[in-house]
Design a protein around this motif. Structure first.
Motif, PDB file in Angstrom:
ATOM      1  N   MET A 137      -5.944  10.469  84.358  1.00  0.00           N
ATOM      2  CA  MET A 137      -6.310  11.085  85.632  1.00  0.00           C
ATOM      3  C   MET A 137      -7.087  12.382  85.405  1.00  0.00           C
ATOM      4  N   ARG A 138      -6.753  13.083  84.341  1.00  0.00           N
ATOM      5  CA  ARG A 138      -7.484  14.310  84.061  1.00  0.00           C
ATOM      6  C   ARG A 138      -8.951  14.009  83.770  1.00  0.00           C
ATOM      7  N   ARG A 157      -6.508  16.468  92.889  1.00  0.00           N
ATOM      8  CA  ARG A 157      -5.347  15.862  92.216  1.00  0.00           C
ATOM      9  C   ARG A 157      -4.552  15.008  93.189  1.00  0.00           C
ATOM     10  N   ARG A 158      -4.324  15.547  94.376  1.00  0.00           N
ATOM     11  CA  ARG A 158      -3.580  14.788  95.380  1.00  0.00           C
ATOM     12  C   ARG A 158      -4.338  13.532  95.779  1.00  0.00           C
ATOM     13  N   GLN A 159      -5.653  13.697  95.952  1.00  0.00           N
ATOM     14  CA  GLN A 159      -6.440  12.552  96.398  1.00  0.00           C
ATOM     15  C   GLN A 159      -6.452  11.446  95.349  1.00  0.00           C
ATOM     16  N   LEU A 160      -6.444  11.839  94.083  1.00  0.00           N
ATOM     17  CA  LEU A 160      -6.349  10.814  93.035  1.00  0.00           C
ATOM     18  C   LEU A 160      -5.007  10.085  93.122  1.00  0.00           C
TER      19      LEU A 160
ATOM     20  N   LEU B 167       0.725   7.193 100.832  1.00  0.00           N
ATOM     21  CA  LEU B 167       1.823   8.022 101.354  1.00  0.00           C
ATOM     22  C   LEU B 167       3.094   7.817 100.539  1.00  0.00           C
ATOM     23  N   THR B 168       3.450   6.574 100.352  1.00  0.00           N
ATOM     24  CA  THR B 168       4.694   6.271  99.647  1.00  0.00           C
ATOM     25  C   THR B 168       4.632   6.756  98.206  1.00  0.00           C
ATOM     26  N   HIS B 169       3.549   6.395  97.534  1.00  0.00           N
ATOM     27  CA  HIS B 169       3.405   6.770  96.125  1.00  0.00           C
ATOM     28  C   HIS B 169       3.426   8.284  95.942  1.00  0.00           C
ATOM     29  N   THR B 170       2.666   8.968  96.763  1.00  0.00           N
ATOM     30  CA  THR B 170       2.531  10.405  96.566  1.00  0.00           C
ATOM     31  C   THR B 170       3.818  11.140  96.901  1.00  0.00           C
ATOM     32  N   MET B 171       4.447  10.745  97.996  1.00  0.00           N
ATOM     33  CA  MET B 171       5.677  11.444  98.367  1.00  0.00           C
ATOM     34  C   MET B 171       6.804  11.129  97.410  1.00  0.00           C
ATOM     35  N   ALA B 172       6.742   9.953  96.777  1.00  0.00           N
ATOM     36  CA  ALA B 172       7.782   9.619  95.809  1.00  0.00           C
ATOM     37  C   ALA B 172       7.582  10.386  94.507  1.00  0.00           C
ATOM     38  N   ILE B 182       0.502  17.651 101.497  1.00  0.00           N
ATOM     39  CA  ILE B 182       0.125  16.279 101.171  1.00  0.00           C
ATOM     40  C   ILE B 182      -0.212  15.514 102.440  1.00  0.00           C
ATOM     41  N   ALA B 183       0.623  15.678 103.441  1.00  0.00           N
ATOM     42  CA  ALA B 183       0.389  14.961 104.694  1.00  0.00           C
ATOM     43  C   ALA B 183      -0.938  15.369 105.316  1.00  0.00           C
ATOM     44  N   ASP B 184      -1.214  16.650 105.318  1.00  0.00           N
ATOM     45  CA  ASP B 184      -2.484  17.109 105.890  1.00  0.00           C
ATOM     46  C   ASP B 184      -3.674  16.534 105.128  1.00  0.00           C
ATOM     47  N   ASP B 185      -3.587  16.590 103.803  1.00  0.00           N
ATOM     48  CA  ASP B 185      -4.679  16.054 103.001  1.00  0.00           C
ATOM     49  C   ASP B 185      -4.845  14.555 103.226  1.00  0.00           C
ATOM     50  N   LEU B 186      -3.716  13.868 103.325  1.00  0.00           N
ATOM     51  CA  LEU B 186      -3.800  12.421 103.483  1.00  0.00           C
ATOM     52  C   LEU B 186      -4.420  12.047 104.818  1.00  0.00           C
TER      53      LEU B 186
END
Lengths: 214, 214
Positions: A137-138, A157-160, B167-172, B182-186
């Motif tokens: 990812m980096r 980073r979040r978007q990835l 959403l699921t992946h990132t929050m986990a 994260i929610a705002d970016d998503l």
DNA sequence: TGTCAATTCAAACGTTCGATTCAAACACCT
DNA sequence: AGGTGTTTGAATCGAACGTTTGAATTGACA
């Protein structure tokens, strides 16, 4: 260690299928060796333990996947000074559906395993997975920064993570015949999402992205 | 059935925590009842079986989550004839981080469970989950069709899977203190992705979509 | 053909699992 | 207090688990 291709690989194949269908802990070595037409003790002989077998099943495909991703990324970056965002995203997404090397369901199955591994606090597995993914990812983050100069790197980073999550989730849920269309849609979807954060960040008139307004 | 709050809920809380940390099959009833300071037989008395306990743990939060999503969706649609896309996406995303009703890690934990459930071919669980999710996703798809007229509905289905997966992946994966960002970016990321497929589909000059605000 | 290492095999080990049992303890109502 | 339905406790069941062991089998080379 893994000299003969026969038993060793039969166990890996059977384990991969059963792990994807039932999960790591829910699958017994007896199920695996029975499906592989091997003896129960063969697992501990060839791999040492069940945990080591899980790691072996995992690495066999993930190493190849991330290698293919980075190779395709290098190819996308080699073209010009200003790499194409869509090509970078394809380097991340498309190799995932190339996992289907023989059986067409292999990629689908492995994505299920991948999702399990992400969900697991299996520690050894989760640690190894995160570390390896972080490196890849980096590399992709650096490439995207070149393609979209001025993008916020924390947000990137979040978007990835969004993209990886979307890819994993969707490929695990959908049947593999749609994989190509899914990949195309995801590349377009992700490219628009990434560009949006740049255009919002840099509202100066010269933004080359997103100039389709009214 | 579940008259007293004490033992029954203590079991649910302990089970949720252990399931998220160890997985469904890797967690034994003995671990759960010990953590809940309850007797081993209490699980089978209150829930009937381990499988039923898993479902109960699951439904307790998912029902509330999807209810909150639909309520917020209705609120977003009530405003005008042309609902705001971002408000619709917030209705999908934001309630997920409102799961943290007490402990701040609850939402994080439940997202892990959710990912496990998606990855599981647990059949009963996966079936129930997919069915319930399908209903909610259909509602959101209809709303988005109103907000983005002319969007391709097959592609929209895939894009909703992208969003849920992200959403699921990132929050986990991420710690819960970042959940709001994260929610705002998503929401921003997803809105741009959705709009891009409309603007590509309808390149005629009068596209009302994609008017870069601010 | 005999030798030796690599591999496979059947059998068993000790542990832990989910589930069940039955009696004791509790809460609640008349 | 007595009776009733609900909940908990300790003990135990058969089954399945991962792992280990040592003998049987295989195959390549002398």
């Amino acid at each position: 260690m893994t000299a003969t291709p026969a038993t060793c690989d039969r166990i890996l194949d059977a384990a991969e299928r059963l792990f994807a269908e039932e999960g790591f802990h829910a699958t017994s070595l007896r199920q695996i060796t029975q499906a592989a037409e091997a003896n129960l003790a063969a697992v501990n002989y060839h791999f040492g333990s069940k945990q080591a077998l899980i790691l072996a099943v995992f690495r066999r495909r993930l190493d190849a996947l991330n290698e293919a991703r980075l190779a395709r990324l290098d190819q996308a970056l080699a073209g010009s000074d200003q790499p194409d965002l869509e090509e970078i995203l394809e380097a991340l997404v498309v190799p995932a559906l190339a996992l289907t090397h023989g059986n067409a369901d292999d990629g689908h199955r492995f994505m299920r395993i991948l999702m399990r591994a992400f969900a697991d606090r299996d520690d050894h597995l989760h640690r190894a997975l995160s570390a390896e993914y972080a490196h890849v990812m980096r590399r992709f983050a650096s490439a995207i920064v070149i393609a979209l100069p001025g993008i916020d790197e924390l947000k990137l980073r979040r978007q990835l993570d969004f993209i990886v999550g979307a890819l994993t989730h969707t490929m695990a849920e959908s049947c593999s015949k749609d994989a190509r269309a899914i990949a195309d849609d995801l590349v377009q979807f992700a490219a628009a999402g990434l560009r949006s954060s740049v255009s919002v960040q840099k509202p100066d008139g010269a933004s080359r992205t997103l100039e389709i307004h009214s």
